[in-house]
Write an enzyme that holds these catalytic residues in place. Structure first.
Site, PDB file in Angstrom:
ATOM      1  N   GLU A 203     -18.826 -11.979  27.590  1.00 36.48           N
ATOM      2  CA  GLU A 203     -18.299 -11.061  26.578  1.00 36.48           C
ATOM      3  C   GLU A 203     -18.078  -9.687  27.218  1.00 36.48           C
ATOM      4  OE1 GLU A 203     -16.941 -12.244  24.173  1.00 36.48           O
ATOM      5  OE2 GLU A 203     -17.978 -14.132  23.886  1.00 36.48           O
ATOM      6  N   ASP A 471       5.262 -18.198  37.832  1.00 36.36           N
ATOM      7  CA  ASP A 471       5.988 -19.224  38.588  1.00 36.36           C
ATOM      8  C   ASP A 471       6.837 -20.121  37.702  1.00 36.36           C
ATOM      9  OD1 ASP A 471       4.486 -18.535  41.146  1.00 36.36           O
ATOM     10  OD2 ASP A 471       2.843 -19.098  39.816  1.00 36.36           O
TER      11      ASP A 471
END
Length: 511
Positions: A203, A471
């Site tokens: 967290e 990509d």
């Protein structure tokens, strides 16, 4: 059942519970893959696992540690982020690396820091993941086997019971690893001092100085930083650090509810109805609010569609992005010309030292007749080739049976070479807003890259695209850019069904 047998069974159950580290299988492991993985079959038959994306996000997270000092995975709630962090910490503390481990390794016992918002969350999440608990019955039911604990964990007076401050584990090298469990409520100054080899923040800390202090400790040890959280705090300084960094040693990944088989469909739908709308994307997809920095602003749920059988009259074109110094990407597009809708129905991204023949097979299969758009750098010779006779990347692909177009991707036929990226971004954005660009829900690589595609502010105050981990996005851009060359299959077709856990698609191929 007599008492002796009951005691024997109880001891056996206890020993099995204390082998969690060795029974764990990250999502993407061959045993978890649906519909073929043995673990998935077992869990699915028992109603414990749902059909899922098969995205190996936990494997990717662990493997990224080999080349990246800083790693962040932003996740929806309950997808398994703390399990991933706890598993890797236990692997480093014990030194018991699995045979298929491709991440960073420590040959000597490491010092490890963990970080949680409060003492309660440290006890209930990290401590439970690593130790299982502190009672005689619970200790050792986490990822750290009980027999590897070196003495009893050290407790601290924290205003709540059973909070572990420090524990030690026997390392396979013969030494002893140490884990210090810290909290953010202690303040950033408590993160100064010694130099750990591993820091895991579960967290996000409210104070960014906690992160920078923890990172500073790693300068001496050349250690690694792992961060796992659901981005409920929005576009924070820590999120921007990972999204905007040009440092190749900084890695960011995502995981959504679709990437977690243990979250059953009915349970997801019930929880989604309970969340406020403004929290939905963060809690279900791990998407921080990106404000004006986001490139694609149409909500993902308006862009994604369920897979369907591609009609034979749809035009097809593929786009590829050569992996010269980054992963190889491929995007497969189908075009409904009657309604002017473009569908991204399949994608492919692969990193590592894989030869072109491997990529060529992925592009060709199962429809080698589809035209393939490629970027201008495909006209270069293969990396490492020294002689003048060596073929360009484009020609090598052609020799491997890939139906590459004669021209590199371009807006106009008479203007080759590098192309500006914003025109194609604006076109796809406009198509998304009007429902004319759709993405199959199975295109995990593309959707992950889309979520993190954003602009960053330069030192001069200008904005520019952060072109990292793009990509399959780039491959899609090239395909859309060259869609005028897309072809419809007119010849006699041979149906070849391919079945996945999502749908049965029918493809068409040349006789």
């Amino acid at each position: 059942m007599n008492q002796a047998l009951q005691e024997a069974l109880s001891q056996l159950e206890s020993r099995i519970a204390q082998r969690k580290l060795y029974r764990h299988r990250p999502y993407g492991h061959p045993e978890t893959l649906c519909p073929d993985g043995e673990l998935w079959k077992q869990k699915h038959e028992q109603g414990e696992w749902c059909e899922w994306s098969n995205k190996p996000w936990q494997y990717d997270f662990h493997e990224a540690g080999k080349d990246n000092q800083e790693r962040l995975v932003v996740c929806g709630n309950r997808v398994g982020k703390s399990e991933s962090g706890g598993y890797e910490v236990a692997i480093h503390m014990t030194g018991d690396y699995p045979d298929d481990w491709k991440g960073i390794r420590f040959d000597k016992p490491p010092l490890i820091w963990t970080g949680s918002p409060t003492n309660e969350t440290s006890r209930d999440i990290i401590q439970k993941a690593l130790l299982g608990g502190t009672s005689k019955e619970e200790l050792g039911t986490g990822f750290i086997p009980k027999e590897r604990l070196y003495g009893r964990p050290k407790m601290r007076q924290a205003g709540c019971s059973d909070v572990v401050d420090l524990f030690k584990v026997s390392h396979s090298s013969g030494g002893v690893s140490t884990c210090v469990m810290k909290t953010y409520e202690q303040g950033w100054r408590k993160w100064q001092g010694t130099a750990p080899q591993v820091t895991w923040l579960d967290e996000e800390p409210d104070d960014y100085r906690i992160y920078t202090e923890a990172l500073t400790r790693l300068l001496t040890s050349h250690g690694i930083m792992m961060v796992t959280f659901t981005p409920l705090l929005g576009q924070t300084e820590l999120v921007r650090h990972f999204q905007h960094s040009d440092n190749e040693g900084v890695w960011i990944g995502t995981a959504t509810w679709e990437d977690a088989p243990h979250l059953l469909k009915e349970e997801r739908e019930r929880m989604m109805r309970s969340y406020p709308r403004h929290e939905l994307q963060a809690r279900t997809m791990g998407v921080p609010m990106m404000g004006e920095g986001a490139v694609f602003t149409t909500p993902e749920e308006d862009v994604v569609c369920d897979p369907f059988e591609i009609p034979h009259y749809f035009a097809r074109i593929n786009g590829i992005d050569f992996g010269l110094d980054h992963p190889f990407g491929c995007a497969k597009l189908a075009i409904d010309r009657d309604r002017d809708i473009i569908y991204l129905y399949d994608d492919y991204r692969k990193k590592g030292e894989i030869n072109l023949a491997f990529h060529a097979e992925k592009i060709r299969n199962p429809d080698p007749w589809i035209p393939v758009a490629w970027p201008h750098d495909g006209a270069k010779r293969s990396p490492g080739a020294g002689d003048k006779e060596s073929l360009s990347l484009k020609n090598k692909m052609k020799g491997l049976g890939v139906n590459v177009l004669n021209k590199s991707a371009r807006y106009k036929n008479d203007r080759g070479g590098p192309q500006p990226v914003w025109p194609i971004i604006e076109e796809i954005s406009e198509r998304e807003r009007t429902g004319r660009f759709k993405v199959f829900s199975t295109c995990n690589s593309y959707l992950e890259e889309r979520r993190n595609y954003h602009q960053k502010i330069t030192k001069s105050g200008d904005s520019e695209l952060n072109q990292r981990r793009d990509d399959t996005l780039k491959a899609c851009f090239y395909g859309v850019m060259m869609r005028r060359y897309a072809k419809t299959f007119h010849s006699k077709a041979v149906k070849r069904p391919t079945t996945s856990c999502f749908s049965t698609r029918v493809h068409y191929a040349m006789d």
